[in-house]
Design a protein around this motif. Sequence first.
Motif, PDB file in Angstrom:
ATOM      1  N   UNK A   5     108.255 103.592  27.977  1.00  0.00           N
ATOM      2  CA  UNK A   5     109.601 103.719  28.525  1.00  0.00           C
ATOM      3  C   UNK A   5     110.710 103.705  27.479  1.00  0.00           C
ATOM      4  N   UNK A   6     110.359 103.773  26.197  1.00  0.00           N
ATOM      5  CA  UNK A   6     111.359 103.860  25.144  1.00  0.00           C
ATOM      6  C   UNK A   6     112.040 102.537  24.868  1.00  0.00           C
ATOM      7  N   UNK A  10     110.898  96.514  26.919  1.00  0.00           N
ATOM      8  CA  UNK A  10     110.824  95.087  27.272  1.00  0.00           C
ATOM      9  C   UNK A  10     111.383  94.799  28.666  1.00  0.00           C
ATOM     10  N   UNK A  11     112.473  95.460  29.014  1.00  0.00           N
ATOM     11  CA  UNK A  11     113.074  95.246  30.339  1.00  0.00           C
ATOM     12  C   UNK A  11     112.158  95.756  31.444  1.00  0.00           C
ATOM     13  N   UNK A  12     111.524  96.894  31.198  1.00  0.00           N
ATOM     14  CA  UNK A  12     110.610  97.470  32.187  1.00  0.00           C
ATOM     15  C   UNK A  12     109.458  96.496  32.447  1.00  0.00           C
ATOM     16  N   UNK A  17     107.136  92.410  36.829  1.00  0.00           N
ATOM     17  CA  UNK A  17     106.377  91.202  37.135  1.00  0.00           C
ATOM     18  C   UNK A  17     106.509  90.881  38.625  1.00  0.00           C
ATOM     19  N   UNK A  18     105.522  90.200  39.196  1.00  0.00           N
ATOM     20  CA  UNK A  18     105.588  89.869  40.622  1.00  0.00           C
ATOM     21  C   UNK A  18     106.827  89.077  41.026  1.00  0.00           C
TER      22      UNK A  18
END
Length: 154
Positions: A5-6, A10-12, A17-18
């Motif tokens: 995702x470029x 990290x944010x993706x 996460x659940x």
Amino acid sequence: MRRNPGPFEPFIYILQTPIMFRVVGLGGLLLFTIIVLSIAFEHSAGAAVFGLALMGALWFEASANVCRRCRFYGTWHCLGQGMLASKLFSRIDERLGEPGTMLHGALLAAYLIYGLFWLWHAPMLGFIFTLWVPIALVTATAPAGFSWRALKPS
């Protein structure tokens, strides 16, 4: 292997996460629904009833088509939706095909468009929830891909 995702990687990964799915995705959808229906009801009962019908259609389609095929069927992963679907419908082991996926996407898009229409009656709410929609969609996308979606032929 999934696409990178470029710079947002990290944010993706955090959003997928659940806990983020439950808080941002489902909690945001609950807040979205409550605010949308209250604004729609302020304008007319018919607008609110239309929203409830659209929400009911989306819920039924998701329960009957998507939840029955999901890897979390019969669990509390979706805050009880999987448990409720397991009480109403039996499990389906075959994956959801293209027409079912298109129907689910169309109903979801219709519900979000309906909601954003009413939310933009209050510009700040419209802005906040317009930003929330792509974030919520990322939280609903599992890193390993959808468990209910048919695999594309190779």
